[in-house]
Write a protein that holds these residues in place. Structure first.
Motif, mmCIF file in Angstrom:
data_model
loop_
_atom_site.group_PDB
_atom_site.id
_atom_site.type_symbol
_atom_site.label_atom_id
_atom_site.label_comp_id
_atom_site.label_asym_id
_atom_site.label_seq_id
_atom_site.Cartn_x
_atom_site.Cartn_y
_atom_site.Cartn_z
ATOM 1 N N ILE A 9 0.828 -1.200 0.000
ATOM 2 C CA ILE A 9 0.000 0.000 0.000
ATOM 3 C C ILE A 9 0.864 1.252 0.000
ATOM 4 O O ILE A 9 0.596 2.216 -0.729
ATOM 5 N N PHE A 10 1.927 1.248 0.793
ATOM 6 C CA PHE A 10 2.815 2.407 0.844
ATOM 7 C C PHE A 10 3.475 2.630 -0.507
ATOM 8 O O PHE A 10 3.597 3.761 -0.982
ATOM 9 N N ALA A 11 3.906 1.542 -1.155
ATOM 10 C CA ALA A 11 4.553 1.663 -2.463
ATOM 11 C C ALA A 11 3.583 2.222 -3.490
ATOM 12 O O ALA A 11 3.945 3.058 -4.326
ATOM 13 N N ALA A 12 2.328 1.768 -3.430
ATOM 14 C CA ALA A 12 1.324 2.273 -4.361
ATOM 15 C C ALA A 12 1.054 3.753 -4.123
ATOM 16 O O ALA A 12 0.918 4.542 -5.062
ATOM 17 N N PHE A 13 0.989 4.148 -2.860
ATOM 18 C CA PHE A 13 0.773 5.552 -2.527
ATOM 19 C C PHE A 13 1.927 6.410 -3.006
ATOM 20 O O PHE A 13 1.751 7.493 -3.548
ATOM 21 N N ALA A 14 3.158 5.910 -2.819
ATOM 22 C CA ALA A 14 4.341 6.657 -3.250
ATOM 23 C C ALA A 14 4.342 6.843 -4.750
ATOM 24 O O ALA A 14 4.689 7.904 -5.271
ATOM 25 N N THR A 15 3.933 5.784 -5.491
ATOM 26 C CA THR A 15 3.875 5.890 -6.948
ATOM 27 C C THR A 15 2.846 6.918 -7.374
ATOM 28 O O THR A 15 3.085 7.731 -8.271
ATOM 29 N N PHE A 16 1.682 6.928 -6.702
ATOM 30 C CA PHE A 16 0.649 7.908 -7.025
ATOM 31 C C PHE A 16 1.127 9.315 -6.717
ATOM 32 O O PHE A 16 0.914 10.251 -7.489
ATOM 33 N N ALA A 17 1.799 9.493 -5.578
ATOM 34 C CA ALA A 17 2.253 10.824 -5.173
ATOM 35 C C ALA A 17 3.291 11.366 -6.138
ATOM 36 O O ALA A 17 3.317 12.555 -6.445
ATOM 37 N N ARG A 18 4.166 10.475 -6.638
ATOM 38 C CA ARG A 18 5.216 10.929 -7.526
ATOM 39 C C ARG A 18 4.735 10.995 -8.968
ATOM 40 O O ARG A 18 5.273 11.732 -9.770
ATOM 41 N N GLY A 19 3.707 10.251 -9.309
ATOM 42 C CA GLY A 19 3.178 10.258 -10.658
ATOM 43 C C GLY A 19 3.406 8.931 -11.343
ATOM 44 O O GLY A 19 4.334 8.187 -11.041
ATOM 45 N N ALA A 20 2.540 8.606 -12.295
ATOM 46 C CA ALA A 20 2.624 7.328 -12.985
ATOM 47 C C ALA A 20 3.751 7.297 -13.992
ATOM 48 O O ALA A 20 4.314 6.253 -14.275
ATOM 49 N N SER A 21 4.086 8.432 -14.578
ATOM 50 C CA SER A 21 5.178 8.525 -15.536
ATOM 51 C C SER A 21 6.433 9.031 -14.841
ATOM 52 O O SER A 21 6.359 9.700 -13.807
ATOM 53 N N LYS A 22 7.584 8.719 -15.431
ATOM 54 C CA LYS A 22 8.843 9.212 -14.877
ATOM 55 C C LYS A 22 8.882 10.731 -14.848
ATOM 56 O O LYS A 22 9.572 11.332 -14.006
ATOM 57 N N ALA A 23 8.163 11.352 -15.776
ATOM 58 C CA ALA A 23 8.187 12.811 -15.866
ATOM 59 C C ALA A 23 7.135 13.478 -14.995
ATOM 60 O O ALA A 23 7.126 14.701 -14.862
ATOM 61 N N ASP A 24 6.231 12.692 -14.376
ATOM 62 C CA ASP A 24 5.163 13.262 -13.557
ATOM 63 C C ASP A 24 5.691 13.745 -12.209
ATOM 64 O O ASP A 24 6.566 13.111 -11.615
ATOM 65 N N CYS A 25 5.139 14.844 -11.724
ATOM 66 C CA CYS A 25 5.526 15.308 -10.383
ATOM 67 C C CYS A 25 4.512 16.339 -9.891
ATOM 68 O O CYS A 25 4.120 17.241 -10.637
ATOM 69 N N ASN A 26 4.087 16.190 -8.629
ATOM 70 C CA ASN A 26 3.225 17.196 -8.012
ATOM 71 C C ASN A 26 3.955 17.968 -6.917
ATOM 72 O O ASN A 26 3.346 18.784 -6.230
ATOM 73 N N PHE A 27 5.258 17.699 -6.750
ATOM 74 C CA PHE A 27 6.124 18.451 -5.833
ATOM 75 C C PHE A 27 5.606 18.456 -4.397
ATOM 76 O O PHE A 27 5.870 19.380 -3.637
ATOM 77 N N ASP A 28 4.883 17.395 -4.020
ATOM 78 C CA ASP A 28 4.384 17.320 -2.650
ATOM 79 C C ASP A 28 5.496 17.073 -1.635
ATOM 80 O O ASP A 28 5.408 17.547 -0.502
ATOM 81 N N ARG A 29 6.511 16.309 -2.037
ATOM 82 C CA ARG A 29 7.589 15.971 -1.099
ATOM 83 C C ARG A 29 8.963 16.412 -1.586
ATOM 84 O O ARG A 29 9.834 16.749 -0.795
ATOM 85 N N ASP A 30 9.171 16.351 -2.905
ATOM 86 C CA ASP A 30 10.487 16.667 -3.453
ATOM 87 C C ASP A 30 10.333 16.992 -4.935
ATOM 88 O O ASP A 30 9.241 17.304 -5.394
#
Length: 204
Positions: A9-30
């Motif tokens: 679950i944590f890994a799935a959440f981390a993937t969602f937070a960082r984005g599905a694509s390598k180029a995706d980012c919402n800058f929530d953490r880094d």
């Protein structure tokens, strides 16, 4: 729940937070897969909240921005360089941007090839009001070679020039049109060549 389930679950959440694509980012953490250019004049900042300066920048949220207060000088550049991407990663870049302040200068988006050469694809200048705007950039990518997305922000003539970006996403779309249409870079025209004076054929 057991440890294994919690890890999934944590890994799935981390993937969602960082984005599905390598180029995706919402800058929530880094900065996700984006890195600072080592050859520009200053860096982008990731923040949760409002920008430090008054009358410029967003008032809340998590995003990346350029802080243009002292010691920044006019027309200094800060660049964020994305990870390697190919056509299989997507062909349509979307993001949101915020450009509030009397001294806002310019935000650019480039596509950088393996040689380091950059092509300007999108550019917006000047104050755009106290709100987030949607942006869309069509990308010409290949599966035979990698490219990188580059975000470039320029400081203006004063401290009220903060520029922010957020919600970066790369998707595959059958139709991807530049947004706003005014962000299309203008090709500089060469100055006209003056005519060569005709030489007199009369003998002296």
């Amino acid at each position: 729940m057991n440890v294994g389930t919690a890890v999934v679950i944590f890994a799935a959440f981390a993937t969602f937070a960082r984005g599905a694509s390598k180029a995706d980012c919402n800058f929530d953490r880094d900065f996700c897969g984006y890195t600072q250019d080592l050859h520009d004049q200053f860096d982008w900042t990731q923040i949760n909240g409002s920008t430090p300066s008054s009358y410029t920048g967003p008032d809340a949220g998590t995003f990346a921005f350029i802080e243009t207060s002292w010691p920044r000088l006019n027309a200094e550049a800060a660049r964020l360089i994305g990870p390697d991407i190919q056509l299989s990663d997507g062909n349509c870049l979307t993001f949101t941007y915020h450009m509030k302040g009397l001294n806002v200068r310019q935000l650019n988006v480039y596509l950088q090839d393996v040689s380091g050469s950059r092509m300007l694809l999108w550019s917006v200048s000047g104050e755009q009001g106290d709100l987030w705007h949607a942006a869309r950039v069509p990308l010409s990518l290949s599966n035979l070679k990698s490219s990188k997305i580059v975000f470039e922000g320029y400081s203006g003539t004063g401290y009220m020039g903060d520029i922010a970006i957020d919600n970066v996403k790369l998707t595959t779309a059958s139709s991807c049109h530049l947004l706003p249409t005014s962000a299309k870079p203008t090709t500089p025209t060469s100055p006209p060549v003056p005519p060569v004076p005709s030489m007199s054929l009369h003998p002296c």
